[in-house]
Design a protein around this motif. Structure first.
Motif, PDB file in Angstrom:
ATOM      1  N   LYS A  22      35.854  41.873  31.861  1.00 13.31           N
ATOM      2  CA  LYS A  22      35.989  43.065  32.684  1.00 13.31           C
ATOM      3  C   LYS A  22      36.400  42.724  34.112  1.00 13.31           C
ATOM      4  CE  LYS A  22      34.414  45.890  29.453  1.00 13.31           C
ATOM      5  NZ  LYS A  22      35.231  46.976  28.851  1.00 13.31           N
ATOM      6  N   ILE A  23      36.087  41.501  34.543  1.00 11.46           N
ATOM      7  CA  ILE A  23      36.347  41.109  35.931  1.00 11.46           C
ATOM      8  C   ILE A  23      37.749  40.545  36.110  1.00 11.46           C
ATOM      9  CG2 ILE A  23      35.589  39.558  37.781  1.00 11.46           C
ATOM     10  CD1 ILE A  23      32.784  39.763  36.709  1.00 11.46           C
ATOM     11  N   ILE A  24      38.318  39.976  35.051  1.00 12.59           N
ATOM     12  CA  ILE A  24      39.620  39.298  35.159  1.00 12.59           C
ATOM     13  C   ILE A  24      40.707  40.202  35.742  1.00 12.59           C
ATOM     14  CG2 ILE A  24      41.508  38.312  33.807  1.00 12.59           C
ATOM     15  CD1 ILE A  24      39.446  36.932  32.070  1.00 12.59           C
ATOM     16  N   PRO A  25      40.911  41.440  35.251  1.00 13.02           N
ATOM     17  CA  PRO A  25      41.976  42.281  35.841  1.00 13.02           C
ATOM     18  C   PRO A  25      41.767  42.544  37.321  1.00 13.02           C
ATOM     19  CG  PRO A  25      41.262  43.172  33.731  1.00 13.02           C
ATOM     20  CD  PRO A  25      40.285  42.111  34.097  1.00 13.02           C
ATOM     21  N   ASN A  26      40.515  42.813  37.730  1.00 12.57           N
ATOM     22  CA  ASN A  26      40.251  43.050  39.150  1.00 12.57           C
ATOM     23  C   ASN A  26      40.464  41.790  39.978  1.00 12.57           C
ATOM     24  OD1 ASN A  26      39.547  45.720  38.618  1.00 12.57           O
ATOM     25  ND2 ASN A  26      37.387  45.229  38.335  1.00 12.57           N
ATOM     26  N   ALA A  27      40.165  40.632  39.383  1.00 11.68           N
ATOM     27  CA  ALA A  27      40.414  39.369  40.094  1.00 11.68           C
ATOM     28  C   ALA A  27      41.912  39.166  40.319  1.00 11.68           C
ATOM     29  CB  ALA A  27      39.824  38.207  39.306  1.00 11.68           C
ATOM     30  N   ILE A  28      42.720  39.549  39.354  1.00 16.63           N
ATOM     31  CA  ILE A  28      44.174  39.452  39.512  1.00 16.63           C
ATOM     32  C   ILE A  28      44.648  40.394  40.615  1.00 16.63           C
ATOM     33  CG2 ILE A  28      46.386  39.823  38.361  1.00 16.63           C
ATOM     34  CD1 ILE A  28      45.079  38.993  35.749  1.00 16.63           C
ATOM     35  N   THR A  29      44.082  41.603  40.649  1.00 13.80           N
ATOM     36  CA  THR A  29      44.452  42.565  41.691  1.00 13.80           C
ATOM     37  C   THR A  29      44.095  42.035  43.074  1.00 13.80           C
ATOM     38  OG1 THR A  29      44.057  44.387  40.139  1.00 13.80           O
ATOM     39  CG2 THR A  29      44.176  44.936  42.464  1.00 13.80           C
ATOM     40  N   VAL A  30      42.887  41.459  43.210  1.00 15.66           N
ATOM     41  CA  VAL A  30      42.483  40.878  44.495  1.00 15.66           C
ATOM     42  C   VAL A  30      43.412  39.723  44.873  1.00 15.66           C
ATOM     43  CG1 VAL A  30      40.637  39.623  45.660  1.00 15.66           C
ATOM     44  CG2 VAL A  30      40.080  41.603  44.261  1.00 15.66           C
ATOM     45  N   SER A  31      43.833  38.938  43.885  1.00 16.78           N
ATOM     46  CA  SER A  31      44.755  37.831  44.164  1.00 16.78           C
ATOM     47  C   SER A  31      46.095  38.353  44.691  1.00 16.78           C
ATOM     48  CB  SER A  31      44.976  37.005  42.895  1.00 16.78           C
ATOM     49  OG  SER A  31      43.758  36.467  42.414  1.00 16.78           O
ATOM     50  N   ALA A  32      46.544  39.493  44.155  1.00 20.22           N
ATOM     51  CA  ALA A  32      47.781  40.095  44.662  1.00 20.22           C
ATOM     52  C   ALA A  32      47.617  40.516  46.120  1.00 20.22           C
ATOM     53  CB  ALA A  32      48.162  41.295  43.794  1.00 20.22           C
ATOM     54  N   THR A  33      46.448  41.055  46.465  1.00 21.51           N
ATOM     55  CA  THR A  33      46.187  41.427  47.858  1.00 21.51           C
ATOM     56  C   THR A  33      46.205  40.199  48.760  1.00 21.51           C
ATOM     57  OG1 THR A  33      44.755  43.182  47.002  1.00 21.51           O
ATOM     58  CG2 THR A  33      44.638  42.722  49.351  1.00 21.51           C
ATOM     59  N   VAL A  34      45.588  39.125  48.289  1.00 22.05           N
ATOM     60  CA  VAL A  34      45.573  37.881  49.062  1.00 22.05           C
ATOM     61  C   VAL A  34      47.002  37.371  49.280  1.00 22.05           C
ATOM     62  CG1 VAL A  34      44.849  35.466  49.030  1.00 22.05           C
ATOM     63  CG2 VAL A  34      43.252  37.249  48.324  1.00 22.05           C
ATOM     64  N   ALA A  35      47.827  37.468  48.250  1.00 25.46           N
ATOM     65  CA  ALA A  35      49.216  37.022  48.380  1.00 25.46           C
ATOM     66  C   ALA A  35      49.959  37.857  49.411  1.00 25.46           C
ATOM     67  CB  ALA A  35      49.915  37.091  47.023  1.00 25.46           C
ATOM     68  N   GLY A  36      49.777  39.184  49.368  1.00 26.75           N
ATOM     69  CA  GLY A  36      50.450  40.039  50.338  1.00 26.75           C
ATOM     70  C   GLY A  36      50.027  39.750  51.766  1.00 26.75           C
TER      71      GLY A  36
END
Length: 279
Positions: A22-36
Motif C-alpha cells: 500500500k505504501i509503494i505507490p505513495n513512495a513513488i509519488t513522493v520520489s517524483a516530488t523530490v525529483a521536481g
C-alpha cells in the motif's frame, strides 16, 4: 498431572497499519516530488542538464505511481490527493522556477510574472482535472481536457532542452521569446482543447511487436541521446493536438447524432401508443 490446567499459548498481537504494497505507490509519488524540487536546486547551481533530467525523472515516476497503485490494488483518496500535490510541485512550480533562473530572470518582474502565470495555470488545470474526473461522456474516455501536466512541463522547458541539443541556439532563445512561449504553453494547459490520453489507446494485434520494438528504440535513444529524444517527442506531441481536436469533434458529432436519433425513435413510439381521439 491430571488436575493441572493446560496453559493457553499467548498469541503475539498483529501490528496495525498499512502493508508495504500500500505504501509503494505513495513512495513513488513522493520520489517524483523530490525529483521536481531537486530540479530547482540544480537550476540555482546552473546545472541545466540535471535540472531538465530531474523533471524527466519526475514525469517517469508520475506515470508509474498510478499504474503501480492499480497493480497492487493500493488506490486510495489519500494517494490521489498526494499525486495532485506532487504534480503541481513537479510540473507546475519546478519548471516555472527553472525557466525563470535560466532565461526569464533577464526580464525582471515581467519574467517572474510569466513564471508565476505558468505555475498558477498548472494548479488550475490539475484542480479542473480532479473536479471533472469520472464525469466525461463515454466518447471522451481517451482524451484530456487541455495539455496534461507532464507534457505541459516538458513543453515549457523545450527551449532549454533544445539548447542542450545545440548550444548555439542559446543566442536564439532570448528571454523575449521564451516568455510568450511559456504563456502559450500555460494557456494550452488550461484550455478546453481535447488532447490524446494515450493511456487507454488500443493497439491492433498485428502492431504489438512493432510497437514494442519502437518502445525499445525510444528507450535506447533516451539513454544514449536524451535531449534529442525529448525534443523529438515534445515536438511530435505538439503536432498531435490538431489531430486530436479533429478526432474528438468527429466522435462528438457521431454521439450527438445517435442521441438525436434515439430521441426521435422514442418520440415516434410514444405517438404510436397514444390512442386516437376519433368520435
Amino acid at each position: 498431572m491430571i488436575g493441572k490446567k493446560k496453559r493457553s499459548r499467548r498469541q503475539s498481537p498483529r501490528l496495525s497499519g498499512l502493508t508495504i504494497n500500500k505504501i509503494i505507490p505513495n513512495a513513488i509519488t513522493v520520489s517524483a516530488t523530490v525529483a521536481g524540487l531537486s530540479g530547482i536546486r540544480f537550476a540555482l547551481e546552473g546545472r541545466w542538464e540535471f535540472a531538465a533530467g530531474a523533471i524527466l525523472i519526475a514525469a517517469i515516476l508520475d506515470t508509474l505511481d498510478g499504474r503501480m497503485a492499480r497493480l497492487l490494488n493500493a488506490s486510495s483518496d489519500f494517494g490521489a490527493e498526494l499525486d495532485s500535490l506532487s504534480d503541481f510541485v513537479s510540473f507546475g512550480v519546478a519548471p516555472g522556477m527553472i525557466m525563470y533562473f535560466w532565461s526569464l530572470g533577464d526580464l525582471g518582474g515581467i519574467g517572474w510574472a510569466c513564471a508565476l502565470f505558468f505555475s498558477i495555470c498548472m494548479g488550475l488545470r490539475l484542480a479542473r482535472f480532479n473536479s471533472v474526473l469520472g464525469t466525461q461522456p463515454p466518447y471522451a474516455y481517451n482524451y484530456f481536457q487541455g495539455v496534461p501536466a507532464p507534457a505541459a512541463a516538458g513543453l515549457c522547458m523545450l527551449p532549454l532542452v533544445l539548447t542542450l541539443v545545440d548550444p548555439s541556439l542559446h543566442d536564439f532563445f532570448v528571454a523575449e521569446m521564451v516568455a510568450p512561449w511559456i504563456i502559450f504553453v500555460a494557456l494550452l494547459a488550461v484550455s478546453s482543447l481535447p488532447t490524446f490520453s494515450f493511456k487507454k489507446m488500443k493497439i491492433p494485434s498485428a502492431m504489438v511487436l512493432p510497437g514494442l520494438a519502437l518502445v525499445g528504440l525510444a528507450i535506447a535513444m533516451l539513454v544514449g541521446r536524451p535531449w534529442v529524444t525529448m525534443s523529438i517527442v515534445l515536438i511530435a506531441y505538439l503536432f498531435t493536438i490538431p489531430f486530436s481536436v479533429q478526432r474528438f469533434a468527429k466522435l462528438k458529432a457521431e454521439a450527438e447524432s445517435l442521441h438525436e436519433d434515439g430521441e426521435e425513435t422514442s418520440s415516434e413510439a410514444e405517438e404510436g401508443d397514444t390512442p386516437s381521439n376519433k368520435s
